[in-house]
Design an enzyme around this catalytic site. Structure first.
Site, short mmCIF file in Angstrom:
data_model
loop_
_atom_site.label_atom_id
_atom_site.label_comp_id
_atom_site.label_asym_id
_atom_site.label_seq_id
_atom_site.Cartn_x
_atom_site.Cartn_y
_atom_site.Cartn_z
N ALA A 57 0.83 -1.21 0.00
CA ALA A 57 0.00 0.00 0.00
C ALA A 57 0.86 1.25 0.00
O ALA A 57 1.97 1.26 0.54
CB ALA A 57 -0.90 0.00 1.22
N LYS A 84 -2.14 4.96 -4.21
CA LYS A 84 -3.09 5.30 -3.15
C LYS A 84 -4.50 5.46 -3.70
O LYS A 84 -5.48 5.22 -3.00
CB LYS A 84 -2.68 6.62 -2.47
CG LYS A 84 -1.46 6.47 -1.57
CD LYS A 84 -1.05 7.81 -0.99
CE LYS A 84 0.22 7.73 -0.19
NZ LYS A 84 0.05 7.21 1.18
N ASN A 88 9.04 8.53 4.85
CA ASN A 88 7.88 9.27 4.34
C ASN A 88 6.99 9.71 5.49
O ASN A 88 6.86 9.03 6.50
CB ASN A 88 7.10 8.43 3.32
CG ASN A 88 5.98 7.62 3.95
OD1 ASN A 88 4.87 8.14 4.18
ND2 ASN A 88 6.26 6.36 4.28
N GLY A 100 1.11 11.16 5.10
CA GLY A 100 -0.09 11.52 5.86
C GLY A 100 -1.40 11.19 5.14
O GLY A 100 -2.37 11.94 5.23
N PHE A 101 -1.43 10.06 4.45
CA PHE A 101 -2.65 9.58 3.79
C PHE A 101 -3.25 10.63 2.84
O PHE A 101 -4.45 10.93 2.89
CB PHE A 101 -3.72 9.18 4.83
CG PHE A 101 -3.42 7.97 5.66
CD1 PHE A 101 -2.36 7.12 5.37
CD2 PHE A 101 -4.22 7.66 6.76
CE1 PHE A 101 -2.09 6.00 6.15
CE2 PHE A 101 -3.97 6.54 7.54
CZ PHE A 101 -2.90 5.71 7.25
N SER A 117 0.23 3.35 10.40
CA SER A 117 1.02 4.44 9.82
C SER A 117 1.43 5.41 10.92
O SER A 117 0.59 5.79 11.75
CB SER A 117 0.21 5.18 8.77
OG SER A 117 0.83 6.42 8.50
N ASN A 144 2.10 8.45 10.48
CA ASN A 144 1.96 9.82 9.98
C ASN A 144 0.59 10.44 10.16
O ASN A 144 0.33 11.53 9.70
CB ASN A 144 2.35 9.86 8.50
CG ASN A 144 3.77 9.37 8.30
OD1 ASN A 144 4.66 9.80 9.04
ND2 ASN A 144 3.98 8.48 7.36
N THR A 145 -0.32 9.73 10.81
CA THR A 145 -1.60 10.32 11.21
C THR A 145 -1.58 10.33 12.73
O THR A 145 -1.52 9.26 13.35
CB THR A 145 -2.78 9.48 10.69
OG1 THR A 145 -2.78 9.53 9.26
CG2 THR A 145 -4.12 10.00 11.21
N LYS A 192 -3.11 -4.45 9.38
CA LYS A 192 -1.68 -4.18 9.12
C LYS A 192 -1.05 -3.53 10.34
O LYS A 192 -1.55 -2.51 10.83
CB LYS A 192 -1.54 -3.27 7.90
CG LYS A 192 -0.09 -2.99 7.51
CD LYS A 192 -0.02 -2.37 6.14
CE LYS A 192 1.39 -2.02 5.74
NZ LYS A 192 1.46 -1.42 4.41
N ASN A 244 4.26 -2.38 8.63
CA ASN A 244 4.31 -1.02 8.09
C ASN A 244 5.73 -0.47 8.30
O ASN A 244 6.64 -1.20 8.66
CB ASN A 244 3.25 -0.17 8.81
CG ASN A 244 2.67 0.89 7.88
OD1 ASN A 244 3.41 1.60 7.20
ND2 ASN A 244 1.35 1.00 7.85
N THR A 245 5.89 0.83 8.12
CA THR A 245 7.19 1.49 8.30
C THR A 245 7.50 1.65 9.78
O THR A 245 6.62 1.52 10.63
CB THR A 245 7.16 2.88 7.65
OG1 THR A 245 6.08 3.63 8.22
CG2 THR A 245 6.97 2.80 6.15
C1 LIG Z 1 6.06 6.57 0.29
C2 LIG Z 1 5.36 5.51 1.06
C3 LIG Z 1 4.01 5.61 1.31
C4 LIG Z 1 3.34 4.61 2.03
N1 LIG Z 1 2.00 4.71 2.23
C5 LIG Z 1 1.34 3.73 2.87
C6 LIG Z 1 -0.06 3.78 3.04
O1 LIG Z 1 -0.72 4.71 2.59
N2 LIG Z 1 -0.66 2.76 3.71
C7 LIG Z 1 0.04 1.69 4.21
O2 LIG Z 1 -0.57 0.78 4.79
N3 LIG Z 1 1.37 1.60 4.05
C8 LIG Z 1 2.03 2.60 3.40
N4 LIG Z 1 3.38 2.50 3.23
C9 LIG Z 1 4.11 1.36 3.83
C10 LIG Z 1 4.34 0.22 2.85
O3 LIG Z 1 3.13 -0.32 2.40
C11 LIG Z 1 5.18 -0.89 3.50
O4 LIG Z 1 4.45 -1.47 4.56
C12 LIG Z 1 6.50 -0.37 4.05
O5 LIG Z 1 7.06 0.59 3.19
C13 LIG Z 1 7.53 -1.50 4.25
O6 LIG Z 1 7.81 -2.15 3.04
P1 LIG Z 1 9.10 -1.79 2.12
O7 LIG Z 1 10.28 -1.77 3.02
O8 LIG Z 1 9.12 -2.85 1.07
O9 LIG Z 1 8.83 -0.43 1.54
C14 LIG Z 1 4.06 3.50 2.51
C15 LIG Z 1 5.44 3.39 2.25
C16 LIG Z 1 6.09 4.36 1.53
C17 LIG Z 1 7.57 4.21 1.25
#
Ligand SMILES: Cc1cc2nc3c(=O)[nH]c(=O)nc-3n(C[C@H](O)[C@H](O)[C@H](O)COP(=O)(O)O)c2cc1C
Length: 351
Positions: free
Chosen positions: A63, A67, A112, A115-116, A185, A187-188, A225, A254-255
């Site tokens: 995700a 988006k 990142n 912020g959705f 996330s 960021n919210t 998640k 997630n991050t």
């Molecule tokens: C720029 C960016 C935007 C993201 N936006 C979302 C999001 O809107 N919703 C979500 O569940 N995860 C979001 N993620 C997290 C990713 O879905 C993923 O869980 C996370 O980046 C770890 O995987 P990766 O190391 O392969 O990037 C975002 C990640 C990045 C880098």
């Protein structure tokens, strides 16, 4: 010899603003959708059964990349077996002020705080409806729909949080092969408080109920998640709760808000500021969380492994640890458009 994408990344993409680079790269992928669709058909299907669905292969796009559901089929042409759109919120919102996306090149990582930013459930729902009508049942990628809380809805008003999610379910569940509730996330403000089981359980039960009311001809699988920053005990508590309320799966992870162990200069890291870190530095903790979950839920739930998966070896390690499906985002940025195919092929060669 360096790959052409590495030359392009180092010479061009890494020198432009990361969010602009994302927009341009995504626009190019969409513009090439007919070519990638034809190319995509040359990738042998390697079906995987999970969540009661058949996925064309094990790897999905995580995700946050798409988006607003504007490039599902073009992205699938690159080799992803599923595309998780979103996070989509009940109401449209602009996200945080720019700049809000940063690269840490020395770490093959991204920070990142988007912020959705998204068009909101109603508009994205209409877009998915138009896609469904145009495709008339043609086979394609599995489409996951990731939903989350609108920023202005207070996280301590659980009734309001539920209502906001129900709006997303109303508009999006009919087009979702599976639904994900994103409570992880960073960021919210306050969003991650919803991971506490006493809040998470009523929220997920409400989403489950609403999905069953809106979609009556099938059961839409429901996944949560989670963040890599949860304490191990809290990971296990979520696992127990997920089983208790009949959830279908858990996505880990997630991050992270951690900045430990980075190679990038600390002044650069400090200058970037708050946000979720993804990519290479996340690999170990995401794998650890997955292992914890697998140990607790066994084969009772589908586990989606994501976080720092970069190489075929990373992907295999995640599968060996019990992941049913894999996802990636940051490696796709650093490795380029051939990355999904390389992972799918590499993994299936030895399985
Ligand atoms: C720029 C960016 C935007 C993201 N936006 C979302 C999001 O809107 N919703 C979500 O569940 N995860 C979001 N993620 C997290 C990713 O879905 C993923 O869980 C996370 O980046 C770890 O995987 P990766 O190391 O392969 O990037 C975002 C990640 C990045 C880098």
């Amino acid at each position: 010899m360096r790959k052409p994408y590495d030359v392009l990344f180092d010479g061009v993409f890494s020198k432009i603003d990361p969010e602009k680079a994302h927009e341009q790269a995504f626009a190019a992928i969409r513009a090439g959708r007919f070519a990638t669709a034809a190319w995509g058909r040359t990738l042998k299907p390697r079906p995987v059964s999970a969540l009661g669905l058949e996925f064309p292969n094990v790897l999905g796009l995580a995700a946050g990349f798409d988006k607003n559901a504007v490039g599902i089929d073009a992205l699938a042409g690159l080799g992803f077996g599923h595309i998780e759109i979103g996070t989509v919120t009940g109401e449209a919102q602009p996200g945080n002020p720019k700049p809000r996306l940063f690269r840490l090149l020395d770490d093959r990582a991204v920070v990142n705080r988007m912020g959705f930013n998204n068009d909101g459930a109603e508009v994205v729902g209409r877009r998915l409806a138009a896609r469904a009508a145009a495709r008339k049942g043609k086979s394609g990628p599995v489409v996951g729909v990731n939903i989350g809380k609108t920023k202005v809805v207070p996280d301590d008003d659980i009734a309001a949080v539920i209502k906001d999610h129900e709006k997303s379910v109303d508009h999006l569940a009919p087009y979702a092969d599976y639904l994900v509730v994103n409570v992880s996330s960073p960021n919210t403000p306050g969003l991650r408080n919803l991971q506490a089981v006493e809040k998470l359980s009523p929220l997920l039960e409400a989403v489950r109920r609403r999905a069953d009311e809106v979609v009556t001809d099938r059961r839409v699988p429901l996944v949560v998640k989670i963040a890599p920053d949860l304490a191990d005990d809290d990971v296990l508590a979520v696992a127990d709760m997920a089983k208790a309320i009949g959830l279908d799966g858990i996505t880990a992870t997630n991050t992270t808000i951690s900045r430990e162990g980075l190679r990038s200069p600390s002044a650069r890291v400090a200058e970037i500021g708050a946000g979720g870190l993804s990519g290479r530095p996340l690999t170990e903790r995401s794998l650890e969380v997955l292992r914890l979950l697998k140990g607790r839920v066994g084969d009772d739930l589908t586990l989606i492994g994501v976080g720092g998966i970069t190489t075929v070896a990373d992907a295999k390690a995640r599968l060996d640890a019990g992941a049913d499906l894999l996802q990636g985002y940051t490696a796709f940025i650093y490795e380029g458009p051939l990355w999904p195919r390389a992972i799918v092929r590499g993994v299936s060669r030895t399985r």
